[in-house]
Design a protein around this motif. Structure first.
Motif, mmCIF file in Angstrom:
data_model
loop_
_atom_site.group_PDB
_atom_site.id
_atom_site.type_symbol
_atom_site.label_atom_id
_atom_site.label_comp_id
_atom_site.label_asym_id
_atom_site.label_seq_id
_atom_site.Cartn_x
_atom_site.Cartn_y
_atom_site.Cartn_z
ATOM 1 N N GLN A 262 0.965 -1.059 -0.192
ATOM 2 C CA GLN A 262 -0.046 -0.262 -0.010
ATOM 3 C C GLN A 262 1.159 1.533 -0.650
ATOM 4 N N LEU A 263 1.896 1.061 1.031
ATOM 5 C CA LEU A 263 2.704 2.069 1.199
ATOM 6 C C LEU A 263 3.486 2.654 -0.766
ATOM 7 N N GLN A 264 3.832 1.554 -1.174
ATOM 8 C CA GLN A 264 4.918 2.112 -2.455
ATOM 9 C C GLN A 264 4.086 1.874 -3.355
ATOM 10 N N ALA A 265 2.461 1.930 -3.340
ATOM 11 C CA ALA A 265 1.049 2.496 -3.923
ATOM 12 C C ALA A 265 1.593 3.668 -4.201
ATOM 13 N N VAL A 266 0.937 4.337 -2.984
ATOM 14 C CA VAL A 266 0.824 6.209 -2.454
ATOM 15 C C VAL A 266 2.161 6.497 -3.007
ATOM 16 N N LEU A 267 3.645 5.928 -2.578
ATOM 17 C CA LEU A 267 4.253 6.881 -2.724
ATOM 18 C C LEU A 267 4.386 6.454 -4.347
ATOM 19 N N THR A 268 4.255 5.592 -5.620
ATOM 20 C CA THR A 268 3.819 6.022 -6.670
ATOM 21 C C THR A 268 3.272 6.638 -7.130
ATOM 22 N N GLN A 269 1.919 7.028 -7.083
ATOM 23 C CA GLN A 269 0.444 7.863 -6.956
ATOM 24 C C GLN A 269 1.537 9.273 -7.015
ATOM 25 N N LYS A 270 1.764 9.676 -5.348
ATOM 26 C CA LYS A 270 2.638 10.854 -5.270
ATOM 27 C C LYS A 270 3.716 11.451 -6.263
ATOM 28 N N LEU A 271 4.436 10.850 -6.816
ATOM 29 C CA LEU A 271 5.913 10.870 -7.303
ATOM 30 C C LEU A 271 5.526 11.271 -9.092
ATOM 31 N N GLN A 272 4.277 10.721 -9.112
ATOM 32 C CA GLN A 272 3.016 10.973 -9.906
ATOM 33 C C GLN A 272 2.386 12.305 -10.113
ATOM 34 N N MET A 273 1.842 12.661 -9.465
ATOM 35 C CA MET A 273 1.042 13.587 -9.099
ATOM 36 C C MET A 273 1.773 14.623 -9.257
ATOM 37 N N ASP A 274 3.250 14.724 -8.566
ATOM 38 C CA ASP A 274 3.877 15.298 -7.989
ATOM 39 C C ASP A 274 4.489 16.291 -9.812
ATOM 40 N N ALA A 275 4.963 15.638 -10.204
ATOM 41 C CA ALA A 275 5.505 15.488 -11.733
ATOM 42 C C ALA A 275 4.337 16.147 -12.450
ATOM 43 N N GLN A 276 3.403 16.009 -12.552
ATOM 44 C CA GLN A 276 2.403 16.568 -13.109
ATOM 45 C C GLN A 276 1.941 18.297 -12.518
ATOM 46 N N VAL A 277 2.358 18.713 -11.329
ATOM 47 C CA VAL A 277 2.122 19.293 -10.438
ATOM 48 C C VAL A 277 3.446 20.476 -11.042
ATOM 49 N N ARG A 278 4.889 19.464 -11.328
ATOM 50 C CA ARG A 278 5.995 20.612 -11.672
ATOM 51 C C ARG A 278 5.513 21.220 -13.431
ATOM 52 N N GLU A 279 4.862 20.256 -14.216
ATOM 53 C CA GLU A 279 4.691 20.169 -15.667
ATOM 54 C C GLU A 279 3.896 21.571 -15.558
ATOM 55 N N MET A 280 2.771 21.526 -14.901
ATOM 56 C CA MET A 280 1.762 22.540 -15.194
ATOM 57 C C MET A 280 2.324 23.701 -14.608
ATOM 58 N N THR A 281 3.657 23.786 -13.673
ATOM 59 C CA THR A 281 3.789 25.002 -13.176
ATOM 60 C C THR A 281 4.567 25.464 -14.722
ATOM 61 N N ARG A 282 5.214 24.681 -14.910
ATOM 62 C CA ARG A 282 6.808 25.178 -16.037
ATOM 63 C C ARG A 282 5.422 25.988 -17.177
ATOM 64 N N THR A 283 4.467 24.889 -17.093
ATOM 65 C CA THR A 283 3.078 25.088 -18.264
ATOM 66 C C THR A 283 2.672 26.757 -18.088
ATOM 67 N N VAL A 284 2.557 26.541 -17.363
ATOM 68 C CA VAL A 284 1.815 28.114 -16.431
ATOM 69 C C VAL A 284 3.313 29.084 -17.010
ATOM 70 N N GLU A 285 4.310 28.974 -16.190
ATOM 71 C CA GLU A 285 5.839 29.982 -16.568
ATOM 72 C C GLU A 285 5.669 30.297 -18.010
#
Length: 121
Positions: free
Chosen positions: A21-44
């Protein structure tokens, strides 16, 4: 594991499920964090574009002309905000799972090293 009581074996199996469960949550967190960074760069980058720039946005498998820079910026900011809220929820879930993981690990190690039965939680 034959020298370990069935109760400890059961606790170890639950611990392994918690690890998954912890590994699945960590994978989800990494994916979401990457999406947030990508959106931030796109907005910039979009912020740097001229006001009259022709901008396209994705609509499924199509690229369509957007109604304007401000409209796209607004949509991106809203999507980013939503994703950041979801990310915070995943981070809270990760924290809770890590705490439970550590407690179970300590409990199992103690039970194995002392040969005492586990305290049920």
């Amino acid at each position: 594991m034959d020298s370990v009581s069935p109760q400890v074996q059961n606790q170890i199996a639950q611990f392994q499920q918690l690890q998954q469960q912890l590994q699945a949550v960590l994978t989800q967190k990494l994916q979401m964090d990457a999406q947030v960074r990508e959106m931030t760069r796109t907005v910039e980058e979009l912020g740097k574009a001229p006001q009259d720039a022709v901008i396209y946005k994705s609509a499924g498998s199509l690229m369509i002309k957007a109604d304007g820079k401000e409209s796209v910026l607004k949509d991106l900011e809203e999507s980013k905000e939503t994703l950041e809220i979801r990310l915070k929820g995943v981070e809270r879930q990760e924290k809770a799972l890590r705490e439970k993981y550590q407690a179970m690990q300590d409990q199992i190690n103690k039970a194995i090293s002392t040969g005492l039965p586990l305290n049920n939680q």
